[in-house]
Design an enzyme around this catalytic site. Structure first.
Site, short mmCIF file in Angstrom:
data_model
loop_
_atom_site.label_atom_id
_atom_site.label_comp_id
_atom_site.label_asym_id
_atom_site.label_seq_id
_atom_site.Cartn_x
_atom_site.Cartn_y
_atom_site.Cartn_z
N ASP A 1 0.54 25.83 44.32
CA ASP A 1 -0.05 27.11 43.85
C ASP A 1 -0.02 28.25 44.58
OD1 ASP A 1 0.05 25.34 41.55
OD2 ASP A 1 -2.35 24.98 42.15
N LYS B 1 4.80 30.37 43.95
CA LYS B 1 6.25 30.20 44.15
C LYS B 1 6.83 30.92 43.08
CE LYS B 1 5.49 25.83 44.59
NZ LYS B 1 3.72 25.67 44.83
N GLN C 1 5.09 21.95 44.62
CA GLN C 1 3.96 21.62 45.35
C GLN C 1 3.89 22.37 46.63
OE1 GLN C 1 5.84 18.58 43.69
NE2 GLN C 1 4.54 19.49 41.75
N GLY D 1 3.41 23.93 37.88
CA GLY D 1 3.15 24.83 36.93
C GLY D 1 3.44 26.41 37.78
N HIS D 2 4.50 26.94 37.57
CA HIS D 2 4.82 28.03 38.38
C HIS D 2 4.73 29.36 37.36
CE1 HIS D 2 7.53 25.53 41.25
NE2 HIS D 2 6.24 25.29 41.06
P1 GDP Z 1 2.89 28.25 41.96
O1 GDP Z 1 2.88 26.85 41.53
O2 GDP Z 1 3.31 28.13 43.46
O3 GDP Z 1 4.21 29.01 41.34
O4 GDP Z 1 1.79 29.16 41.78
P2 GDP Z 1 0.86 29.08 40.38
O5 GDP Z 1 1.60 29.85 39.22
O6 GDP Z 1 0.28 27.75 40.06
O7 GDP Z 1 -0.63 29.78 40.95
C1 GDP Z 1 -0.53 31.25 41.45
C2 GDP Z 1 -1.25 31.98 40.63
O8 GDP Z 1 -1.69 33.19 41.21
C3 GDP Z 1 -0.52 32.32 39.30
O9 GDP Z 1 -1.70 32.59 38.24
C4 GDP Z 1 -0.07 33.68 39.68
O10 GDP Z 1 -0.02 34.53 38.42
C5 GDP Z 1 -1.16 34.26 40.68
N1 GDP Z 1 -0.39 35.33 41.69
C6 GDP Z 1 0.48 34.94 42.43
N2 GDP Z 1 0.64 36.19 43.18
C7 GDP Z 1 -0.56 36.72 43.06
C8 GDP Z 1 -1.02 38.10 43.86
O11 GDP Z 1 -0.50 38.35 44.58
N3 GDP Z 1 -2.29 38.28 43.46
C9 GDP Z 1 -3.06 37.77 42.45
N4 GDP Z 1 -4.34 38.13 42.17
N5 GDP Z 1 -2.45 36.79 41.81
C10 GDP Z 1 -1.16 36.30 42.02
P1 IMO Z 2 2.96 23.68 42.04
O1 IMO Z 2 4.25 23.69 41.98
C1 IMO Z 2 -1.04 22.09 43.02
C2 IMO Z 2 -1.44 17.64 43.05
C3 IMO Z 2 -2.44 16.90 42.10
C4 IMO Z 2 -3.03 15.75 42.89
C5 IMO Z 2 -1.69 15.41 43.59
C6 IMO Z 2 -0.75 14.56 42.91
O2 IMO Z 2 2.42 24.27 40.74
O3 IMO Z 2 2.45 24.16 43.20
P2 IMO Z 2 0.96 14.06 41.07
O4 IMO Z 2 0.65 14.78 39.55
O5 IMO Z 2 1.92 14.93 41.73
O6 IMO Z 2 0.66 12.87 41.00
O7 IMO Z 2 -0.51 14.60 41.62
O8 IMO Z 2 -1.10 16.89 43.79
N1 IMO Z 2 -0.44 18.52 42.58
C7 IMO Z 2 -0.69 19.92 42.66
N2 IMO Z 2 -1.29 20.86 43.12
N3 IMO Z 2 0.21 22.49 42.54
C8 IMO Z 2 1.17 21.57 42.34
O9 IMO Z 2 2.43 22.04 41.94
C9 IMO Z 2 0.85 20.26 42.28
N4 IMO Z 2 1.53 19.29 41.69
C10 IMO Z 2 0.71 18.08 42.01
O10 IMO Z 2 -3.44 17.86 41.67
O11 IMO Z 2 -3.99 16.17 43.80
MG MG Z 3 1.31 25.88 40.34
#
Ligand code: GDP
Ligand code: IMO
Ligand code: MG
Length: 423
Positions: A13, A16, A224, A40-41
């Site tokens: 998270d 990415k 991840q 979840g991207h």
């Molecule tokens: P990913 O899994 O690495 O793609 O990241 P996620 O989408 O799960 O989580 C990142 C969260 O932070 C999302 O809700 C984005 O919209 C938000 N986000 C990304 N970059 C920034 C930033 O620079 N500032 C803030 N406030 N939010 C951000």
């Molecule tokens: P992105 O790509 C954050 C965590 C889960 C759990 C562990 C194992 O959005 O960054 P799994 O479902 O793979 O068996 O879970 O890894 N986890 C993540 N945490 N971002 C993710 O993906 C994750 N994918 C799995 O919360 O602790």
């Molecule tokens: Mg994510």
């Protein structure tokens, strides 16, 4: 031409999805190489927020081809829902999305096995997203799995039945009370499979290597983060794939000498969702504030993310394991108005000070040692260039660069595509 990699350096998270979307204009092909619908991207532009699970984050650009590589595990049900979500945006995914025949399929019973395993673990549960990731990778390495290419064979149903029978026996062995309606789940699965078969299946390693020969630019998108890597993460509280750079080679069929830049992405602080050790975790008002301002809720499960200070011991480890060549710091805006910022630069591990990642970072073994830096009180979300960044933030970045020995090339100051500052 080389393949550039974009990898999360923390517990996922990091942002990415946002950065892949920002970078896609410079690439012809975006390829996911591991993980599955546990990811979840999030992407934001034109006032709309999109969350992608299996589809690479280049899908919104008009020309990029998006590849789901052999290292990914695909749940047809989730993927088809994602495709349906794209319809309203007029995305021609049939011509822009291609799937590796060697990617493994998540069956409904893989999800049930995930749930059974977690329930049986009780307090020791991983905190899995329950998407069937672990059981599907277990079947892959156990040489029982079903792959996308199997959908093109007449034997698919027979193979499917044999595997499901095996899974049902395993579920019984867990002796947990699991309520489910398998025929209903299977009907949904086979319906989704029909839609999946309308997409293009390819031998993606061939496609990617010939694209390289034709000088097409490829960006590999990780899911991840490094601390969730099956080998280098905080085992057993990890996911079941190699999230680090080597995973891109095996997950796409790209040779190590074809890797170019390695973009390492991290939040200006740290978050973790699910169970497992987290030395810099905050349980005070600072942590609550990060969660609130950073809107730290899982994009997949909606669970609150645990928050804490930046951990340079862990980050340095991730930079090393991945061979990171450029860093990208996300969510700098969330740290505005903290008077003092703390950065963990060493651990006290079993009474001794270390800057290296020890075998176990469980609370009983590790105490984080902090350096304090001065915070900034400026709102960053409207800034557009590196010169505008407040001095204290520039000092924060310089401190990280000196410790990590890699330049920070992008600073993100908000979730939108445009809130991206190049240095
Ligand atoms: P990913 O899994 O690495 O793609 O990241 P996620 O989408 O799960 O989580 C990142 C969260 O932070 C999302 O809700 C984005 O919209 C938000 N986000 C990304 N970059 C920034 C930033 O620079 N500032 C803030 N406030 N939010 C951000
Ligand atoms: P992105 O790509 C954050 C965590 C889960 C759990 C562990 C194992 O959005 O960054 P799994 O479902 O793979 O068996 O879970 O890894 N986890 C993540 N945490 N971002 C993710 O993906 C994750 N994918 C799995 O919360 O602790
Ligand atoms: Mg994510």
């Amino acid at each position: 031409m080389a393949v550039d990699l974009l990898l999360g350096l923390q517990w996922g998270d990091e942002g990415k999805g946002k950065i892949v979307d920002v970078l896609t204009k410079d690439y012809d092909i975006i390829a996911r190489f591991q993980g599955g619908p546990n990811a979840g991207h999030t992407l934001e532009f034109d006032g709309i927020k999109h969350v992608l699970r299996t589809i690479p984050s280049g899908i919104f650009h008009p020309n990029a081809i998006n590849v789901i590589g052999n290292g990914v595990v695909i749940d047809p049900v989730v993927l088809v829902k994602e495709l349906e979500g794209l319809k309203q945006f007029d995305i021609d995914y049939k011509s822009k999305l291609i799937l590796s025949r060697k990617a493994h399929l998540i069956l409904p019973t893989h999800r049930l096995l995930d749930a059974a395993s977690e329930t049986a673990k009780g307090k020791a549960k991983i905190g899995s997203t329950l998407k069937g990731i672990g059981p599907t990778y277990m079947d892959k390495t156990g040489r029982n799995g079903l792959r996308v290419g199997d959908l093109e064979l007449d034997t698919f149903e027979t193979q499917y039945r044999a595997l499901v029978e095996k899974h049902e026996n395993m579920i019984r062995h867990y002796e947990v009370d699991l309520q489910y309606n398998l025929p209903e789940m299977e009907a949904e699965f086979f319906e989704a499979v029909k839609t999946l078969k309308e997409l293009t299946f390819i031998d993606s390693e061939e496609f990617l290597n010939s694209s390289l020969k034709e000088n097409r630019k490829i960006l590999a998108e990780g899911a991840q983060g490094s601390l969730l890597d099956i080998d280098f993460g905080t085992y057993p509280f990890v996911t079941s794939s190699n999230t680090t750079a080597a995973g891109a080679c095996t997950g796409l069929g790209i040779a190590p000498n074809r890797i170019g830049e390695v973009f390492g992405i991290f939040k200006a602080y740290t978050t973790r969702v699910g169970s497992g050790p987290f030395p810099t975790e905050l349980f005070d008002e600072d942590g609550v504030r990060m969660a609130k301002i950073g809107n730290e809720f899982g994009a997949v499960t909606g669970r609150p993310r645990r928050c804490g200070w930046l951990d340079l011991v862990a980050l340095k480890y991730a930079v090393q394991v991945n061979g990171v060549t450029q860093l990208m710091m996300m969510k700098a805006d969330v740290l505005s108005n903290f008077e003092t910022l703390k950065v963990c630069t060493a651990y006290k591990y079993k009474g001794k000070i270390t800057e290296h990642m020890p075998f176990s970072i469980e609370e009983e073994n590790v105490t984080p040692m902090y350096t304090e830096l001065k915070g900034w009180d400026q709102d960053l979300t409207g800034l557009t260039s590196a010169e505008q960044l407040p001095k204290e933030l520039q000092d924060y970045i310089t401190f990280l660069e000196e410790n990590l020995e890699v330049p920070v090339k992008i600073v993100s100051v908000g979730p939108d595509r445009t809130q991206t500052i190049y240095r």
